[in-house]
Design a protein around this motif. Structure first.
Motif, PDB file in Angstrom:
ATOM      1  N   SER A 139       0.831  -1.207   0.000  1.00  0.00           N
ATOM      2  CA  SER A 139       0.000   0.000   0.000  1.00  0.00           C
ATOM      3  C   SER A 139       0.864   1.254   0.000  1.00  0.00           C
ATOM      4  O   SER A 139       1.662   1.461   0.920  1.00  0.00           O
ATOM      5  N   GLU A 141      -0.418   4.239   0.240  1.00  0.00           N
ATOM      6  CA  GLU A 141      -1.043   5.146   1.202  1.00  0.00           C
ATOM      7  C   GLU A 141      -0.508   4.922   2.616  1.00  0.00           C
ATOM      8  O   GLU A 141      -0.324   5.874   3.379  1.00  0.00           O
ATOM      9  N   LYS A 142      -0.242   3.669   2.961  1.00  0.00           N
ATOM     10  CA  LYS A 142       0.239   3.371   4.311  1.00  0.00           C
ATOM     11  C   LYS A 142       1.743   3.551   4.442  1.00  0.00           C
ATOM     12  O   LYS A 142       2.274   3.634   5.555  1.00  0.00           O
TER      13      LYS A 142
END
Length: 775
Positions: A139, A141-142
């Motif tokens: 991910s 985003e993470k």
């Protein structure tokens, strides 16, 4: 040792396969046979951990070291339930493990150069996005990443405005700024420091890193925590040391760049903050053996940053056997297991001389009996040391033998490898008129030529053209055929101006050859087009960032500059251009992960050269895998395949193979069977030819981490060190009282291994095993 630590199923499987039965280091380690297998072990352990920690925090390395970790991780994920995938999982402790899903893991970037644009392909940010976030399906985003373009600076400015020369002066943390720009820079440094503190806190808020995987640098650094880093260090903007800059020079386009570039790195305490973390350091090849030994056998110490892993119950080193070769455990196993050979006797006696700092003739039987290794010598007696001394004297005698009626083919992976390895031996061969000598460099070596060198050379060439000082372009047939003629004259005229100490004329000689190269590469038809092409190349290079992969034609131009340099070196000894062969093997691309040699593309050109030259002796670099540039090892694979194929069509029963090493790795006395004396005159010739001919290398843009300067100096130091080792055994008077003037004049020694084809192929076969079982 390992019984005190929790072993995972994967680790149990690889430990059982390794055959290691004693581990006495302060951090546990596991060994495998080769580099690709190291990647497999690491991938299996990572996937085992990820399956148990689907929302965990991971931090994975950049660079060339994790190549096979990345490849095996992707292969296992794609083939988890396929036949081969299942076989691997069953064999290595993943049989009952459910296929891990990686998308919910949080990725933490370990480090980054600063400042560097995140858009550059040689930024670690780009590497992480390409190979981990995209490659593993993590991910974005993470992810907690280091993007230099987005780190806030004073007044919302970009780093290119705040640090226009890309240099960050950390003394501004502690002194008053001298002008308005420095005031902005100081404010920006404080803001970067704040950003680093926030980065650290983001990691700690998640409980710290759960799975850390890193390589180890020549000075022992992990992440960019170089030698001397505080054991409680955290994420920070910091300087690096020379060893680290030398390693980074390849990524950044030269030491001139890496020496001035700072880094942002997580700290040693960041790595071990989570006491339950799995912390793994991977190391491959004998070149890493010394720092691995120091890191594993030294109590926690900031001189060896990796010792911080002693804080983790799941701290590990994963090693190839080459990287583990200097560990006390490995030495004990070498001497205590298997058949005792004379090589063991030779090695243990020479090492004892060094341990006790005693000359061989002063070693007593009691010294031999007191040492843990020499006492194991079968039939140990007063004569044991004499036997070793006689063995070394025999090797020296071989190095003094006059060779006649030989067709010699000296090969090297890069330009200057042959010279740096065995030049004094070659000069002995060239002095005999019945010998015929050929030289071949198997790659184009373009990555060793900086953009700056090419730009400066082209600007000077353009100036000479404008002044009418490159007269050959005025000849009627120059752009049709003249450009390809009189290459030997180029070399002769250049070397004449070495003799006359005319530096400008030498530069002009290089410009002549560069013009020929430009005409060949770009199919130039007239002077106007030549000048236009020069301007285009200058423009492309000026608009490239340091370390950027060049267009293929500019790669070829850089390679042809190196090829001219090689012709010049052998022109010192009257070798004609036609006897210097440029193979430019195709696996050499300048990519971060270069391909393995291909049988048709890379092996067949070498076989064709054998057919043409019909050598009676072939020299080649015999570096272990993982020691120095991987080009050395890949060229060795291709050459071994070529020798084998040539043997199928030609009688090679009398062919001799000379295995040499140079600045990246060296033979120990027990490994070599020929020792060649090196005089001060030999050293002067090597230094003079290197300085005058390898023009693109004199500034040492891509130096060895052991010396901030020319490779010729590194080679000379190696030769002197090898003499010191042998003098300690034989005594100095053996040399200065010897009956042969060549020995009396020796102030250095070269070691190499003279092999039959069968012996060479057996050695190469052992090395070749490292590519078996690859994906």
């Amino acid at each position: 040792m390992l019984s005190k630590y929790p072993l995972s199923d994967v680790e149990k499987a690889f430990l059982a396969e390794s055959g290691v039965d004693k581990i006495s280091t302060l951090i546990p380690y596991l060994t495998v046979d080769n580099f690709p297998k190291l990647g497999l072990m690491t991938a299996c352990r990572f996937l085992e951990w990820a399956a148990a920690n689907p929302e965990g925090v991971i931090s994975l390395p950049t660079g060339k070291t994790p190549e096979f970790f990345i490849k095996w991780t992707q292969y296992l994920l794609e083939n988890w339930d396929a036949k081969k995938g299942k076989e691997i999982r069953e064999k290595y402790g993943l049989g009952s493990t459910k296929k891990p899903v990686l998308k919910d893991l949080t990725f933490v970037q370990i480090d980054e150069f600063y400042p560097i644009s995140s858009k550059q392909h040689n930024s670690f940010y780009d590497y992480v996005n390409k190979f981990y976030l995209q490659g593993f399906g993590l991910s974005k985003e993470k992810a907690i990443l280091i993007n230099s373009d987005e780190i806030p600076l004073s007044g919302g400015k970009h780093f290119s405005e705040v640090f226009p020369d890309l240099k960050v002066d950390l003394s501004l943390r502690f002194r008053d700024p001298a002008n308005e720009l420095e005031k902005i820079q100081q404010e920006s440094i404080y803001m970067i420091d704040q950003w680093c503190g926030d980065y650290e806190q983001r990691i700690r808020d998640l409980g710290g890193i759960g799975f850390f995987l890193g390589g180890i640098g020549p000075d022992g650094h992990i992440a960019f925590n170089t030698r001397g880093s505080h054991l409680y260090s955290v994420t920070r903007l910091t300087e690096t040391n020379f060893e680290t800059q030398a390693v980074a020079a390849g990524d950044l386009g030269g030491i001139e760049v890496s020496a001035n570039r700072l880094v942002i790195t997580i700290g040693l305490d960041t790595i071990v903050y989570n006491k339950d973390a799995v912390g793994i350091i991977i190391a491959a090849g004998e070149a890493k053996a010394g720092i691995v030994k120091d890191s594993l056998e030294t109590k926690m110490n900031n001189v060896y940053p990796a010792t911080v892993l002693q804080k983790l119950k799941n701290g590990r080193f994963y090693l190839t056997k080459g990287a583990a070769v200097k560990l006390t455990d490995s030495l004990d196993a070498y001497y205590e297991k298997g058949e005792w050979t004379f090589e063991k006797t030779e090695r243990s006696v020479i090492e004892l001389c060094k341990k006790l700092n005693k000359y061989g003739h002063r070693l007593k039987l009691s010294d031999l009996k007191a040492d843990k290794y020499t006492r194991l010598i079968p039939g140990l007696s007063e004569d044991t040391v004499n036997q070793v001394m006689k063995s070394i004297e025999t090797k020296l005698s071989k190095g003094l033998e006059k060779e006649t009626d030989q067709v010699l083919l000296h090969t090297g992976p890069h330009h200057d490898d042959i010279s740096l390895g065995i030049l004094p031996h070659i000069t002995n061969q060239l002095s005999e008129p019945t010998n015929e000598a050929h030289f071949s460099v198997l790659t184009s070596g373009f990555t060793a030529v900086t953009n700056t060198f090419v730009i400066d050379t082209l600007i000077y060439t353009r100036k000479l053209l404008d002044e009418g000082k490159i007269q050959m372009v005025n000849y009627e047939d120059f752009f049709q055929i003249g450009y390809s003629l009189k290459t030997d004259k180029d070399v002769y005229h250049y070397l004449t101006n070495v003799a006359s100490e005319n530096a400008d004329a030498r530069r002009r000689g290089l410009s002549h050859r560069v013009v020929r190269a430009l005409v060949i590469i770009w199919s130039i038809k007239n002077k106007a087009q030549l000048r236009e092409t020069i301007n285009d190349v200058i423009s492309i290079l000026r608009n490239s960032y340091d370390g950027e992969k060049n267009p293929s034609k500019i790669q070829t131009l850089k390679g042809m500059i190196r090829e001219f340099e090689e012709e010049l070196v052998w022109g010192y000894f009257g070798v004609q251009v036609k006897n210097v062969h440029h193979l430019r093997l195709g696996f050499y691309t300048g990519d971060i992960f270069t391909e393995q040699p291909d049988k048709n593309r890379d092996v067949e050109p070498i076989v064709e050269m054998f057919r043409k030259v019909k050598p009676t002796k072939i020299s080649l670099t015999l570096d272990p895998e993982g020691s120095g540039p991987d080009t050395h090892y890949k060229v060795l694979q291709a050459t071994a395949a070529a020798v084998k194929k040539w043997g199928e069509e030609h009688d090679t029963s009398k062919l001799r193979i000379i295995g040499y090493r140079n600045v990246w790795f060296k033979f120990e006395p027990h490994e070599a069977n020929v020792i060649v004396p090196v005089s001060l005159g030999d050293m002067s010739v090597m230094e003079d030819s290197f300085t005058n001919c390898y023009l693109s290398q004199v500034n040492a843009s891509f130096p060895s981490y052991s010396h901030n300067g020319k490779f010729s100096t590194v080679a000379q130091r190696t030769w002197v060190g090898q003499l010191n080792d042998i003098q300690l055994l034989l005594g100095k008077n053996y040399f200065y009282l010897h009956e042969r003037a060549k020995v009396r004049a020796s102030h250095g020694l070269i070691f190499f291994r003279d092999m039959s084809v069968d012996e060479f192929l057996a050695t190469a076969r052992e090395l070749e095993k490292s590519i078996e079982g690859m994906l």
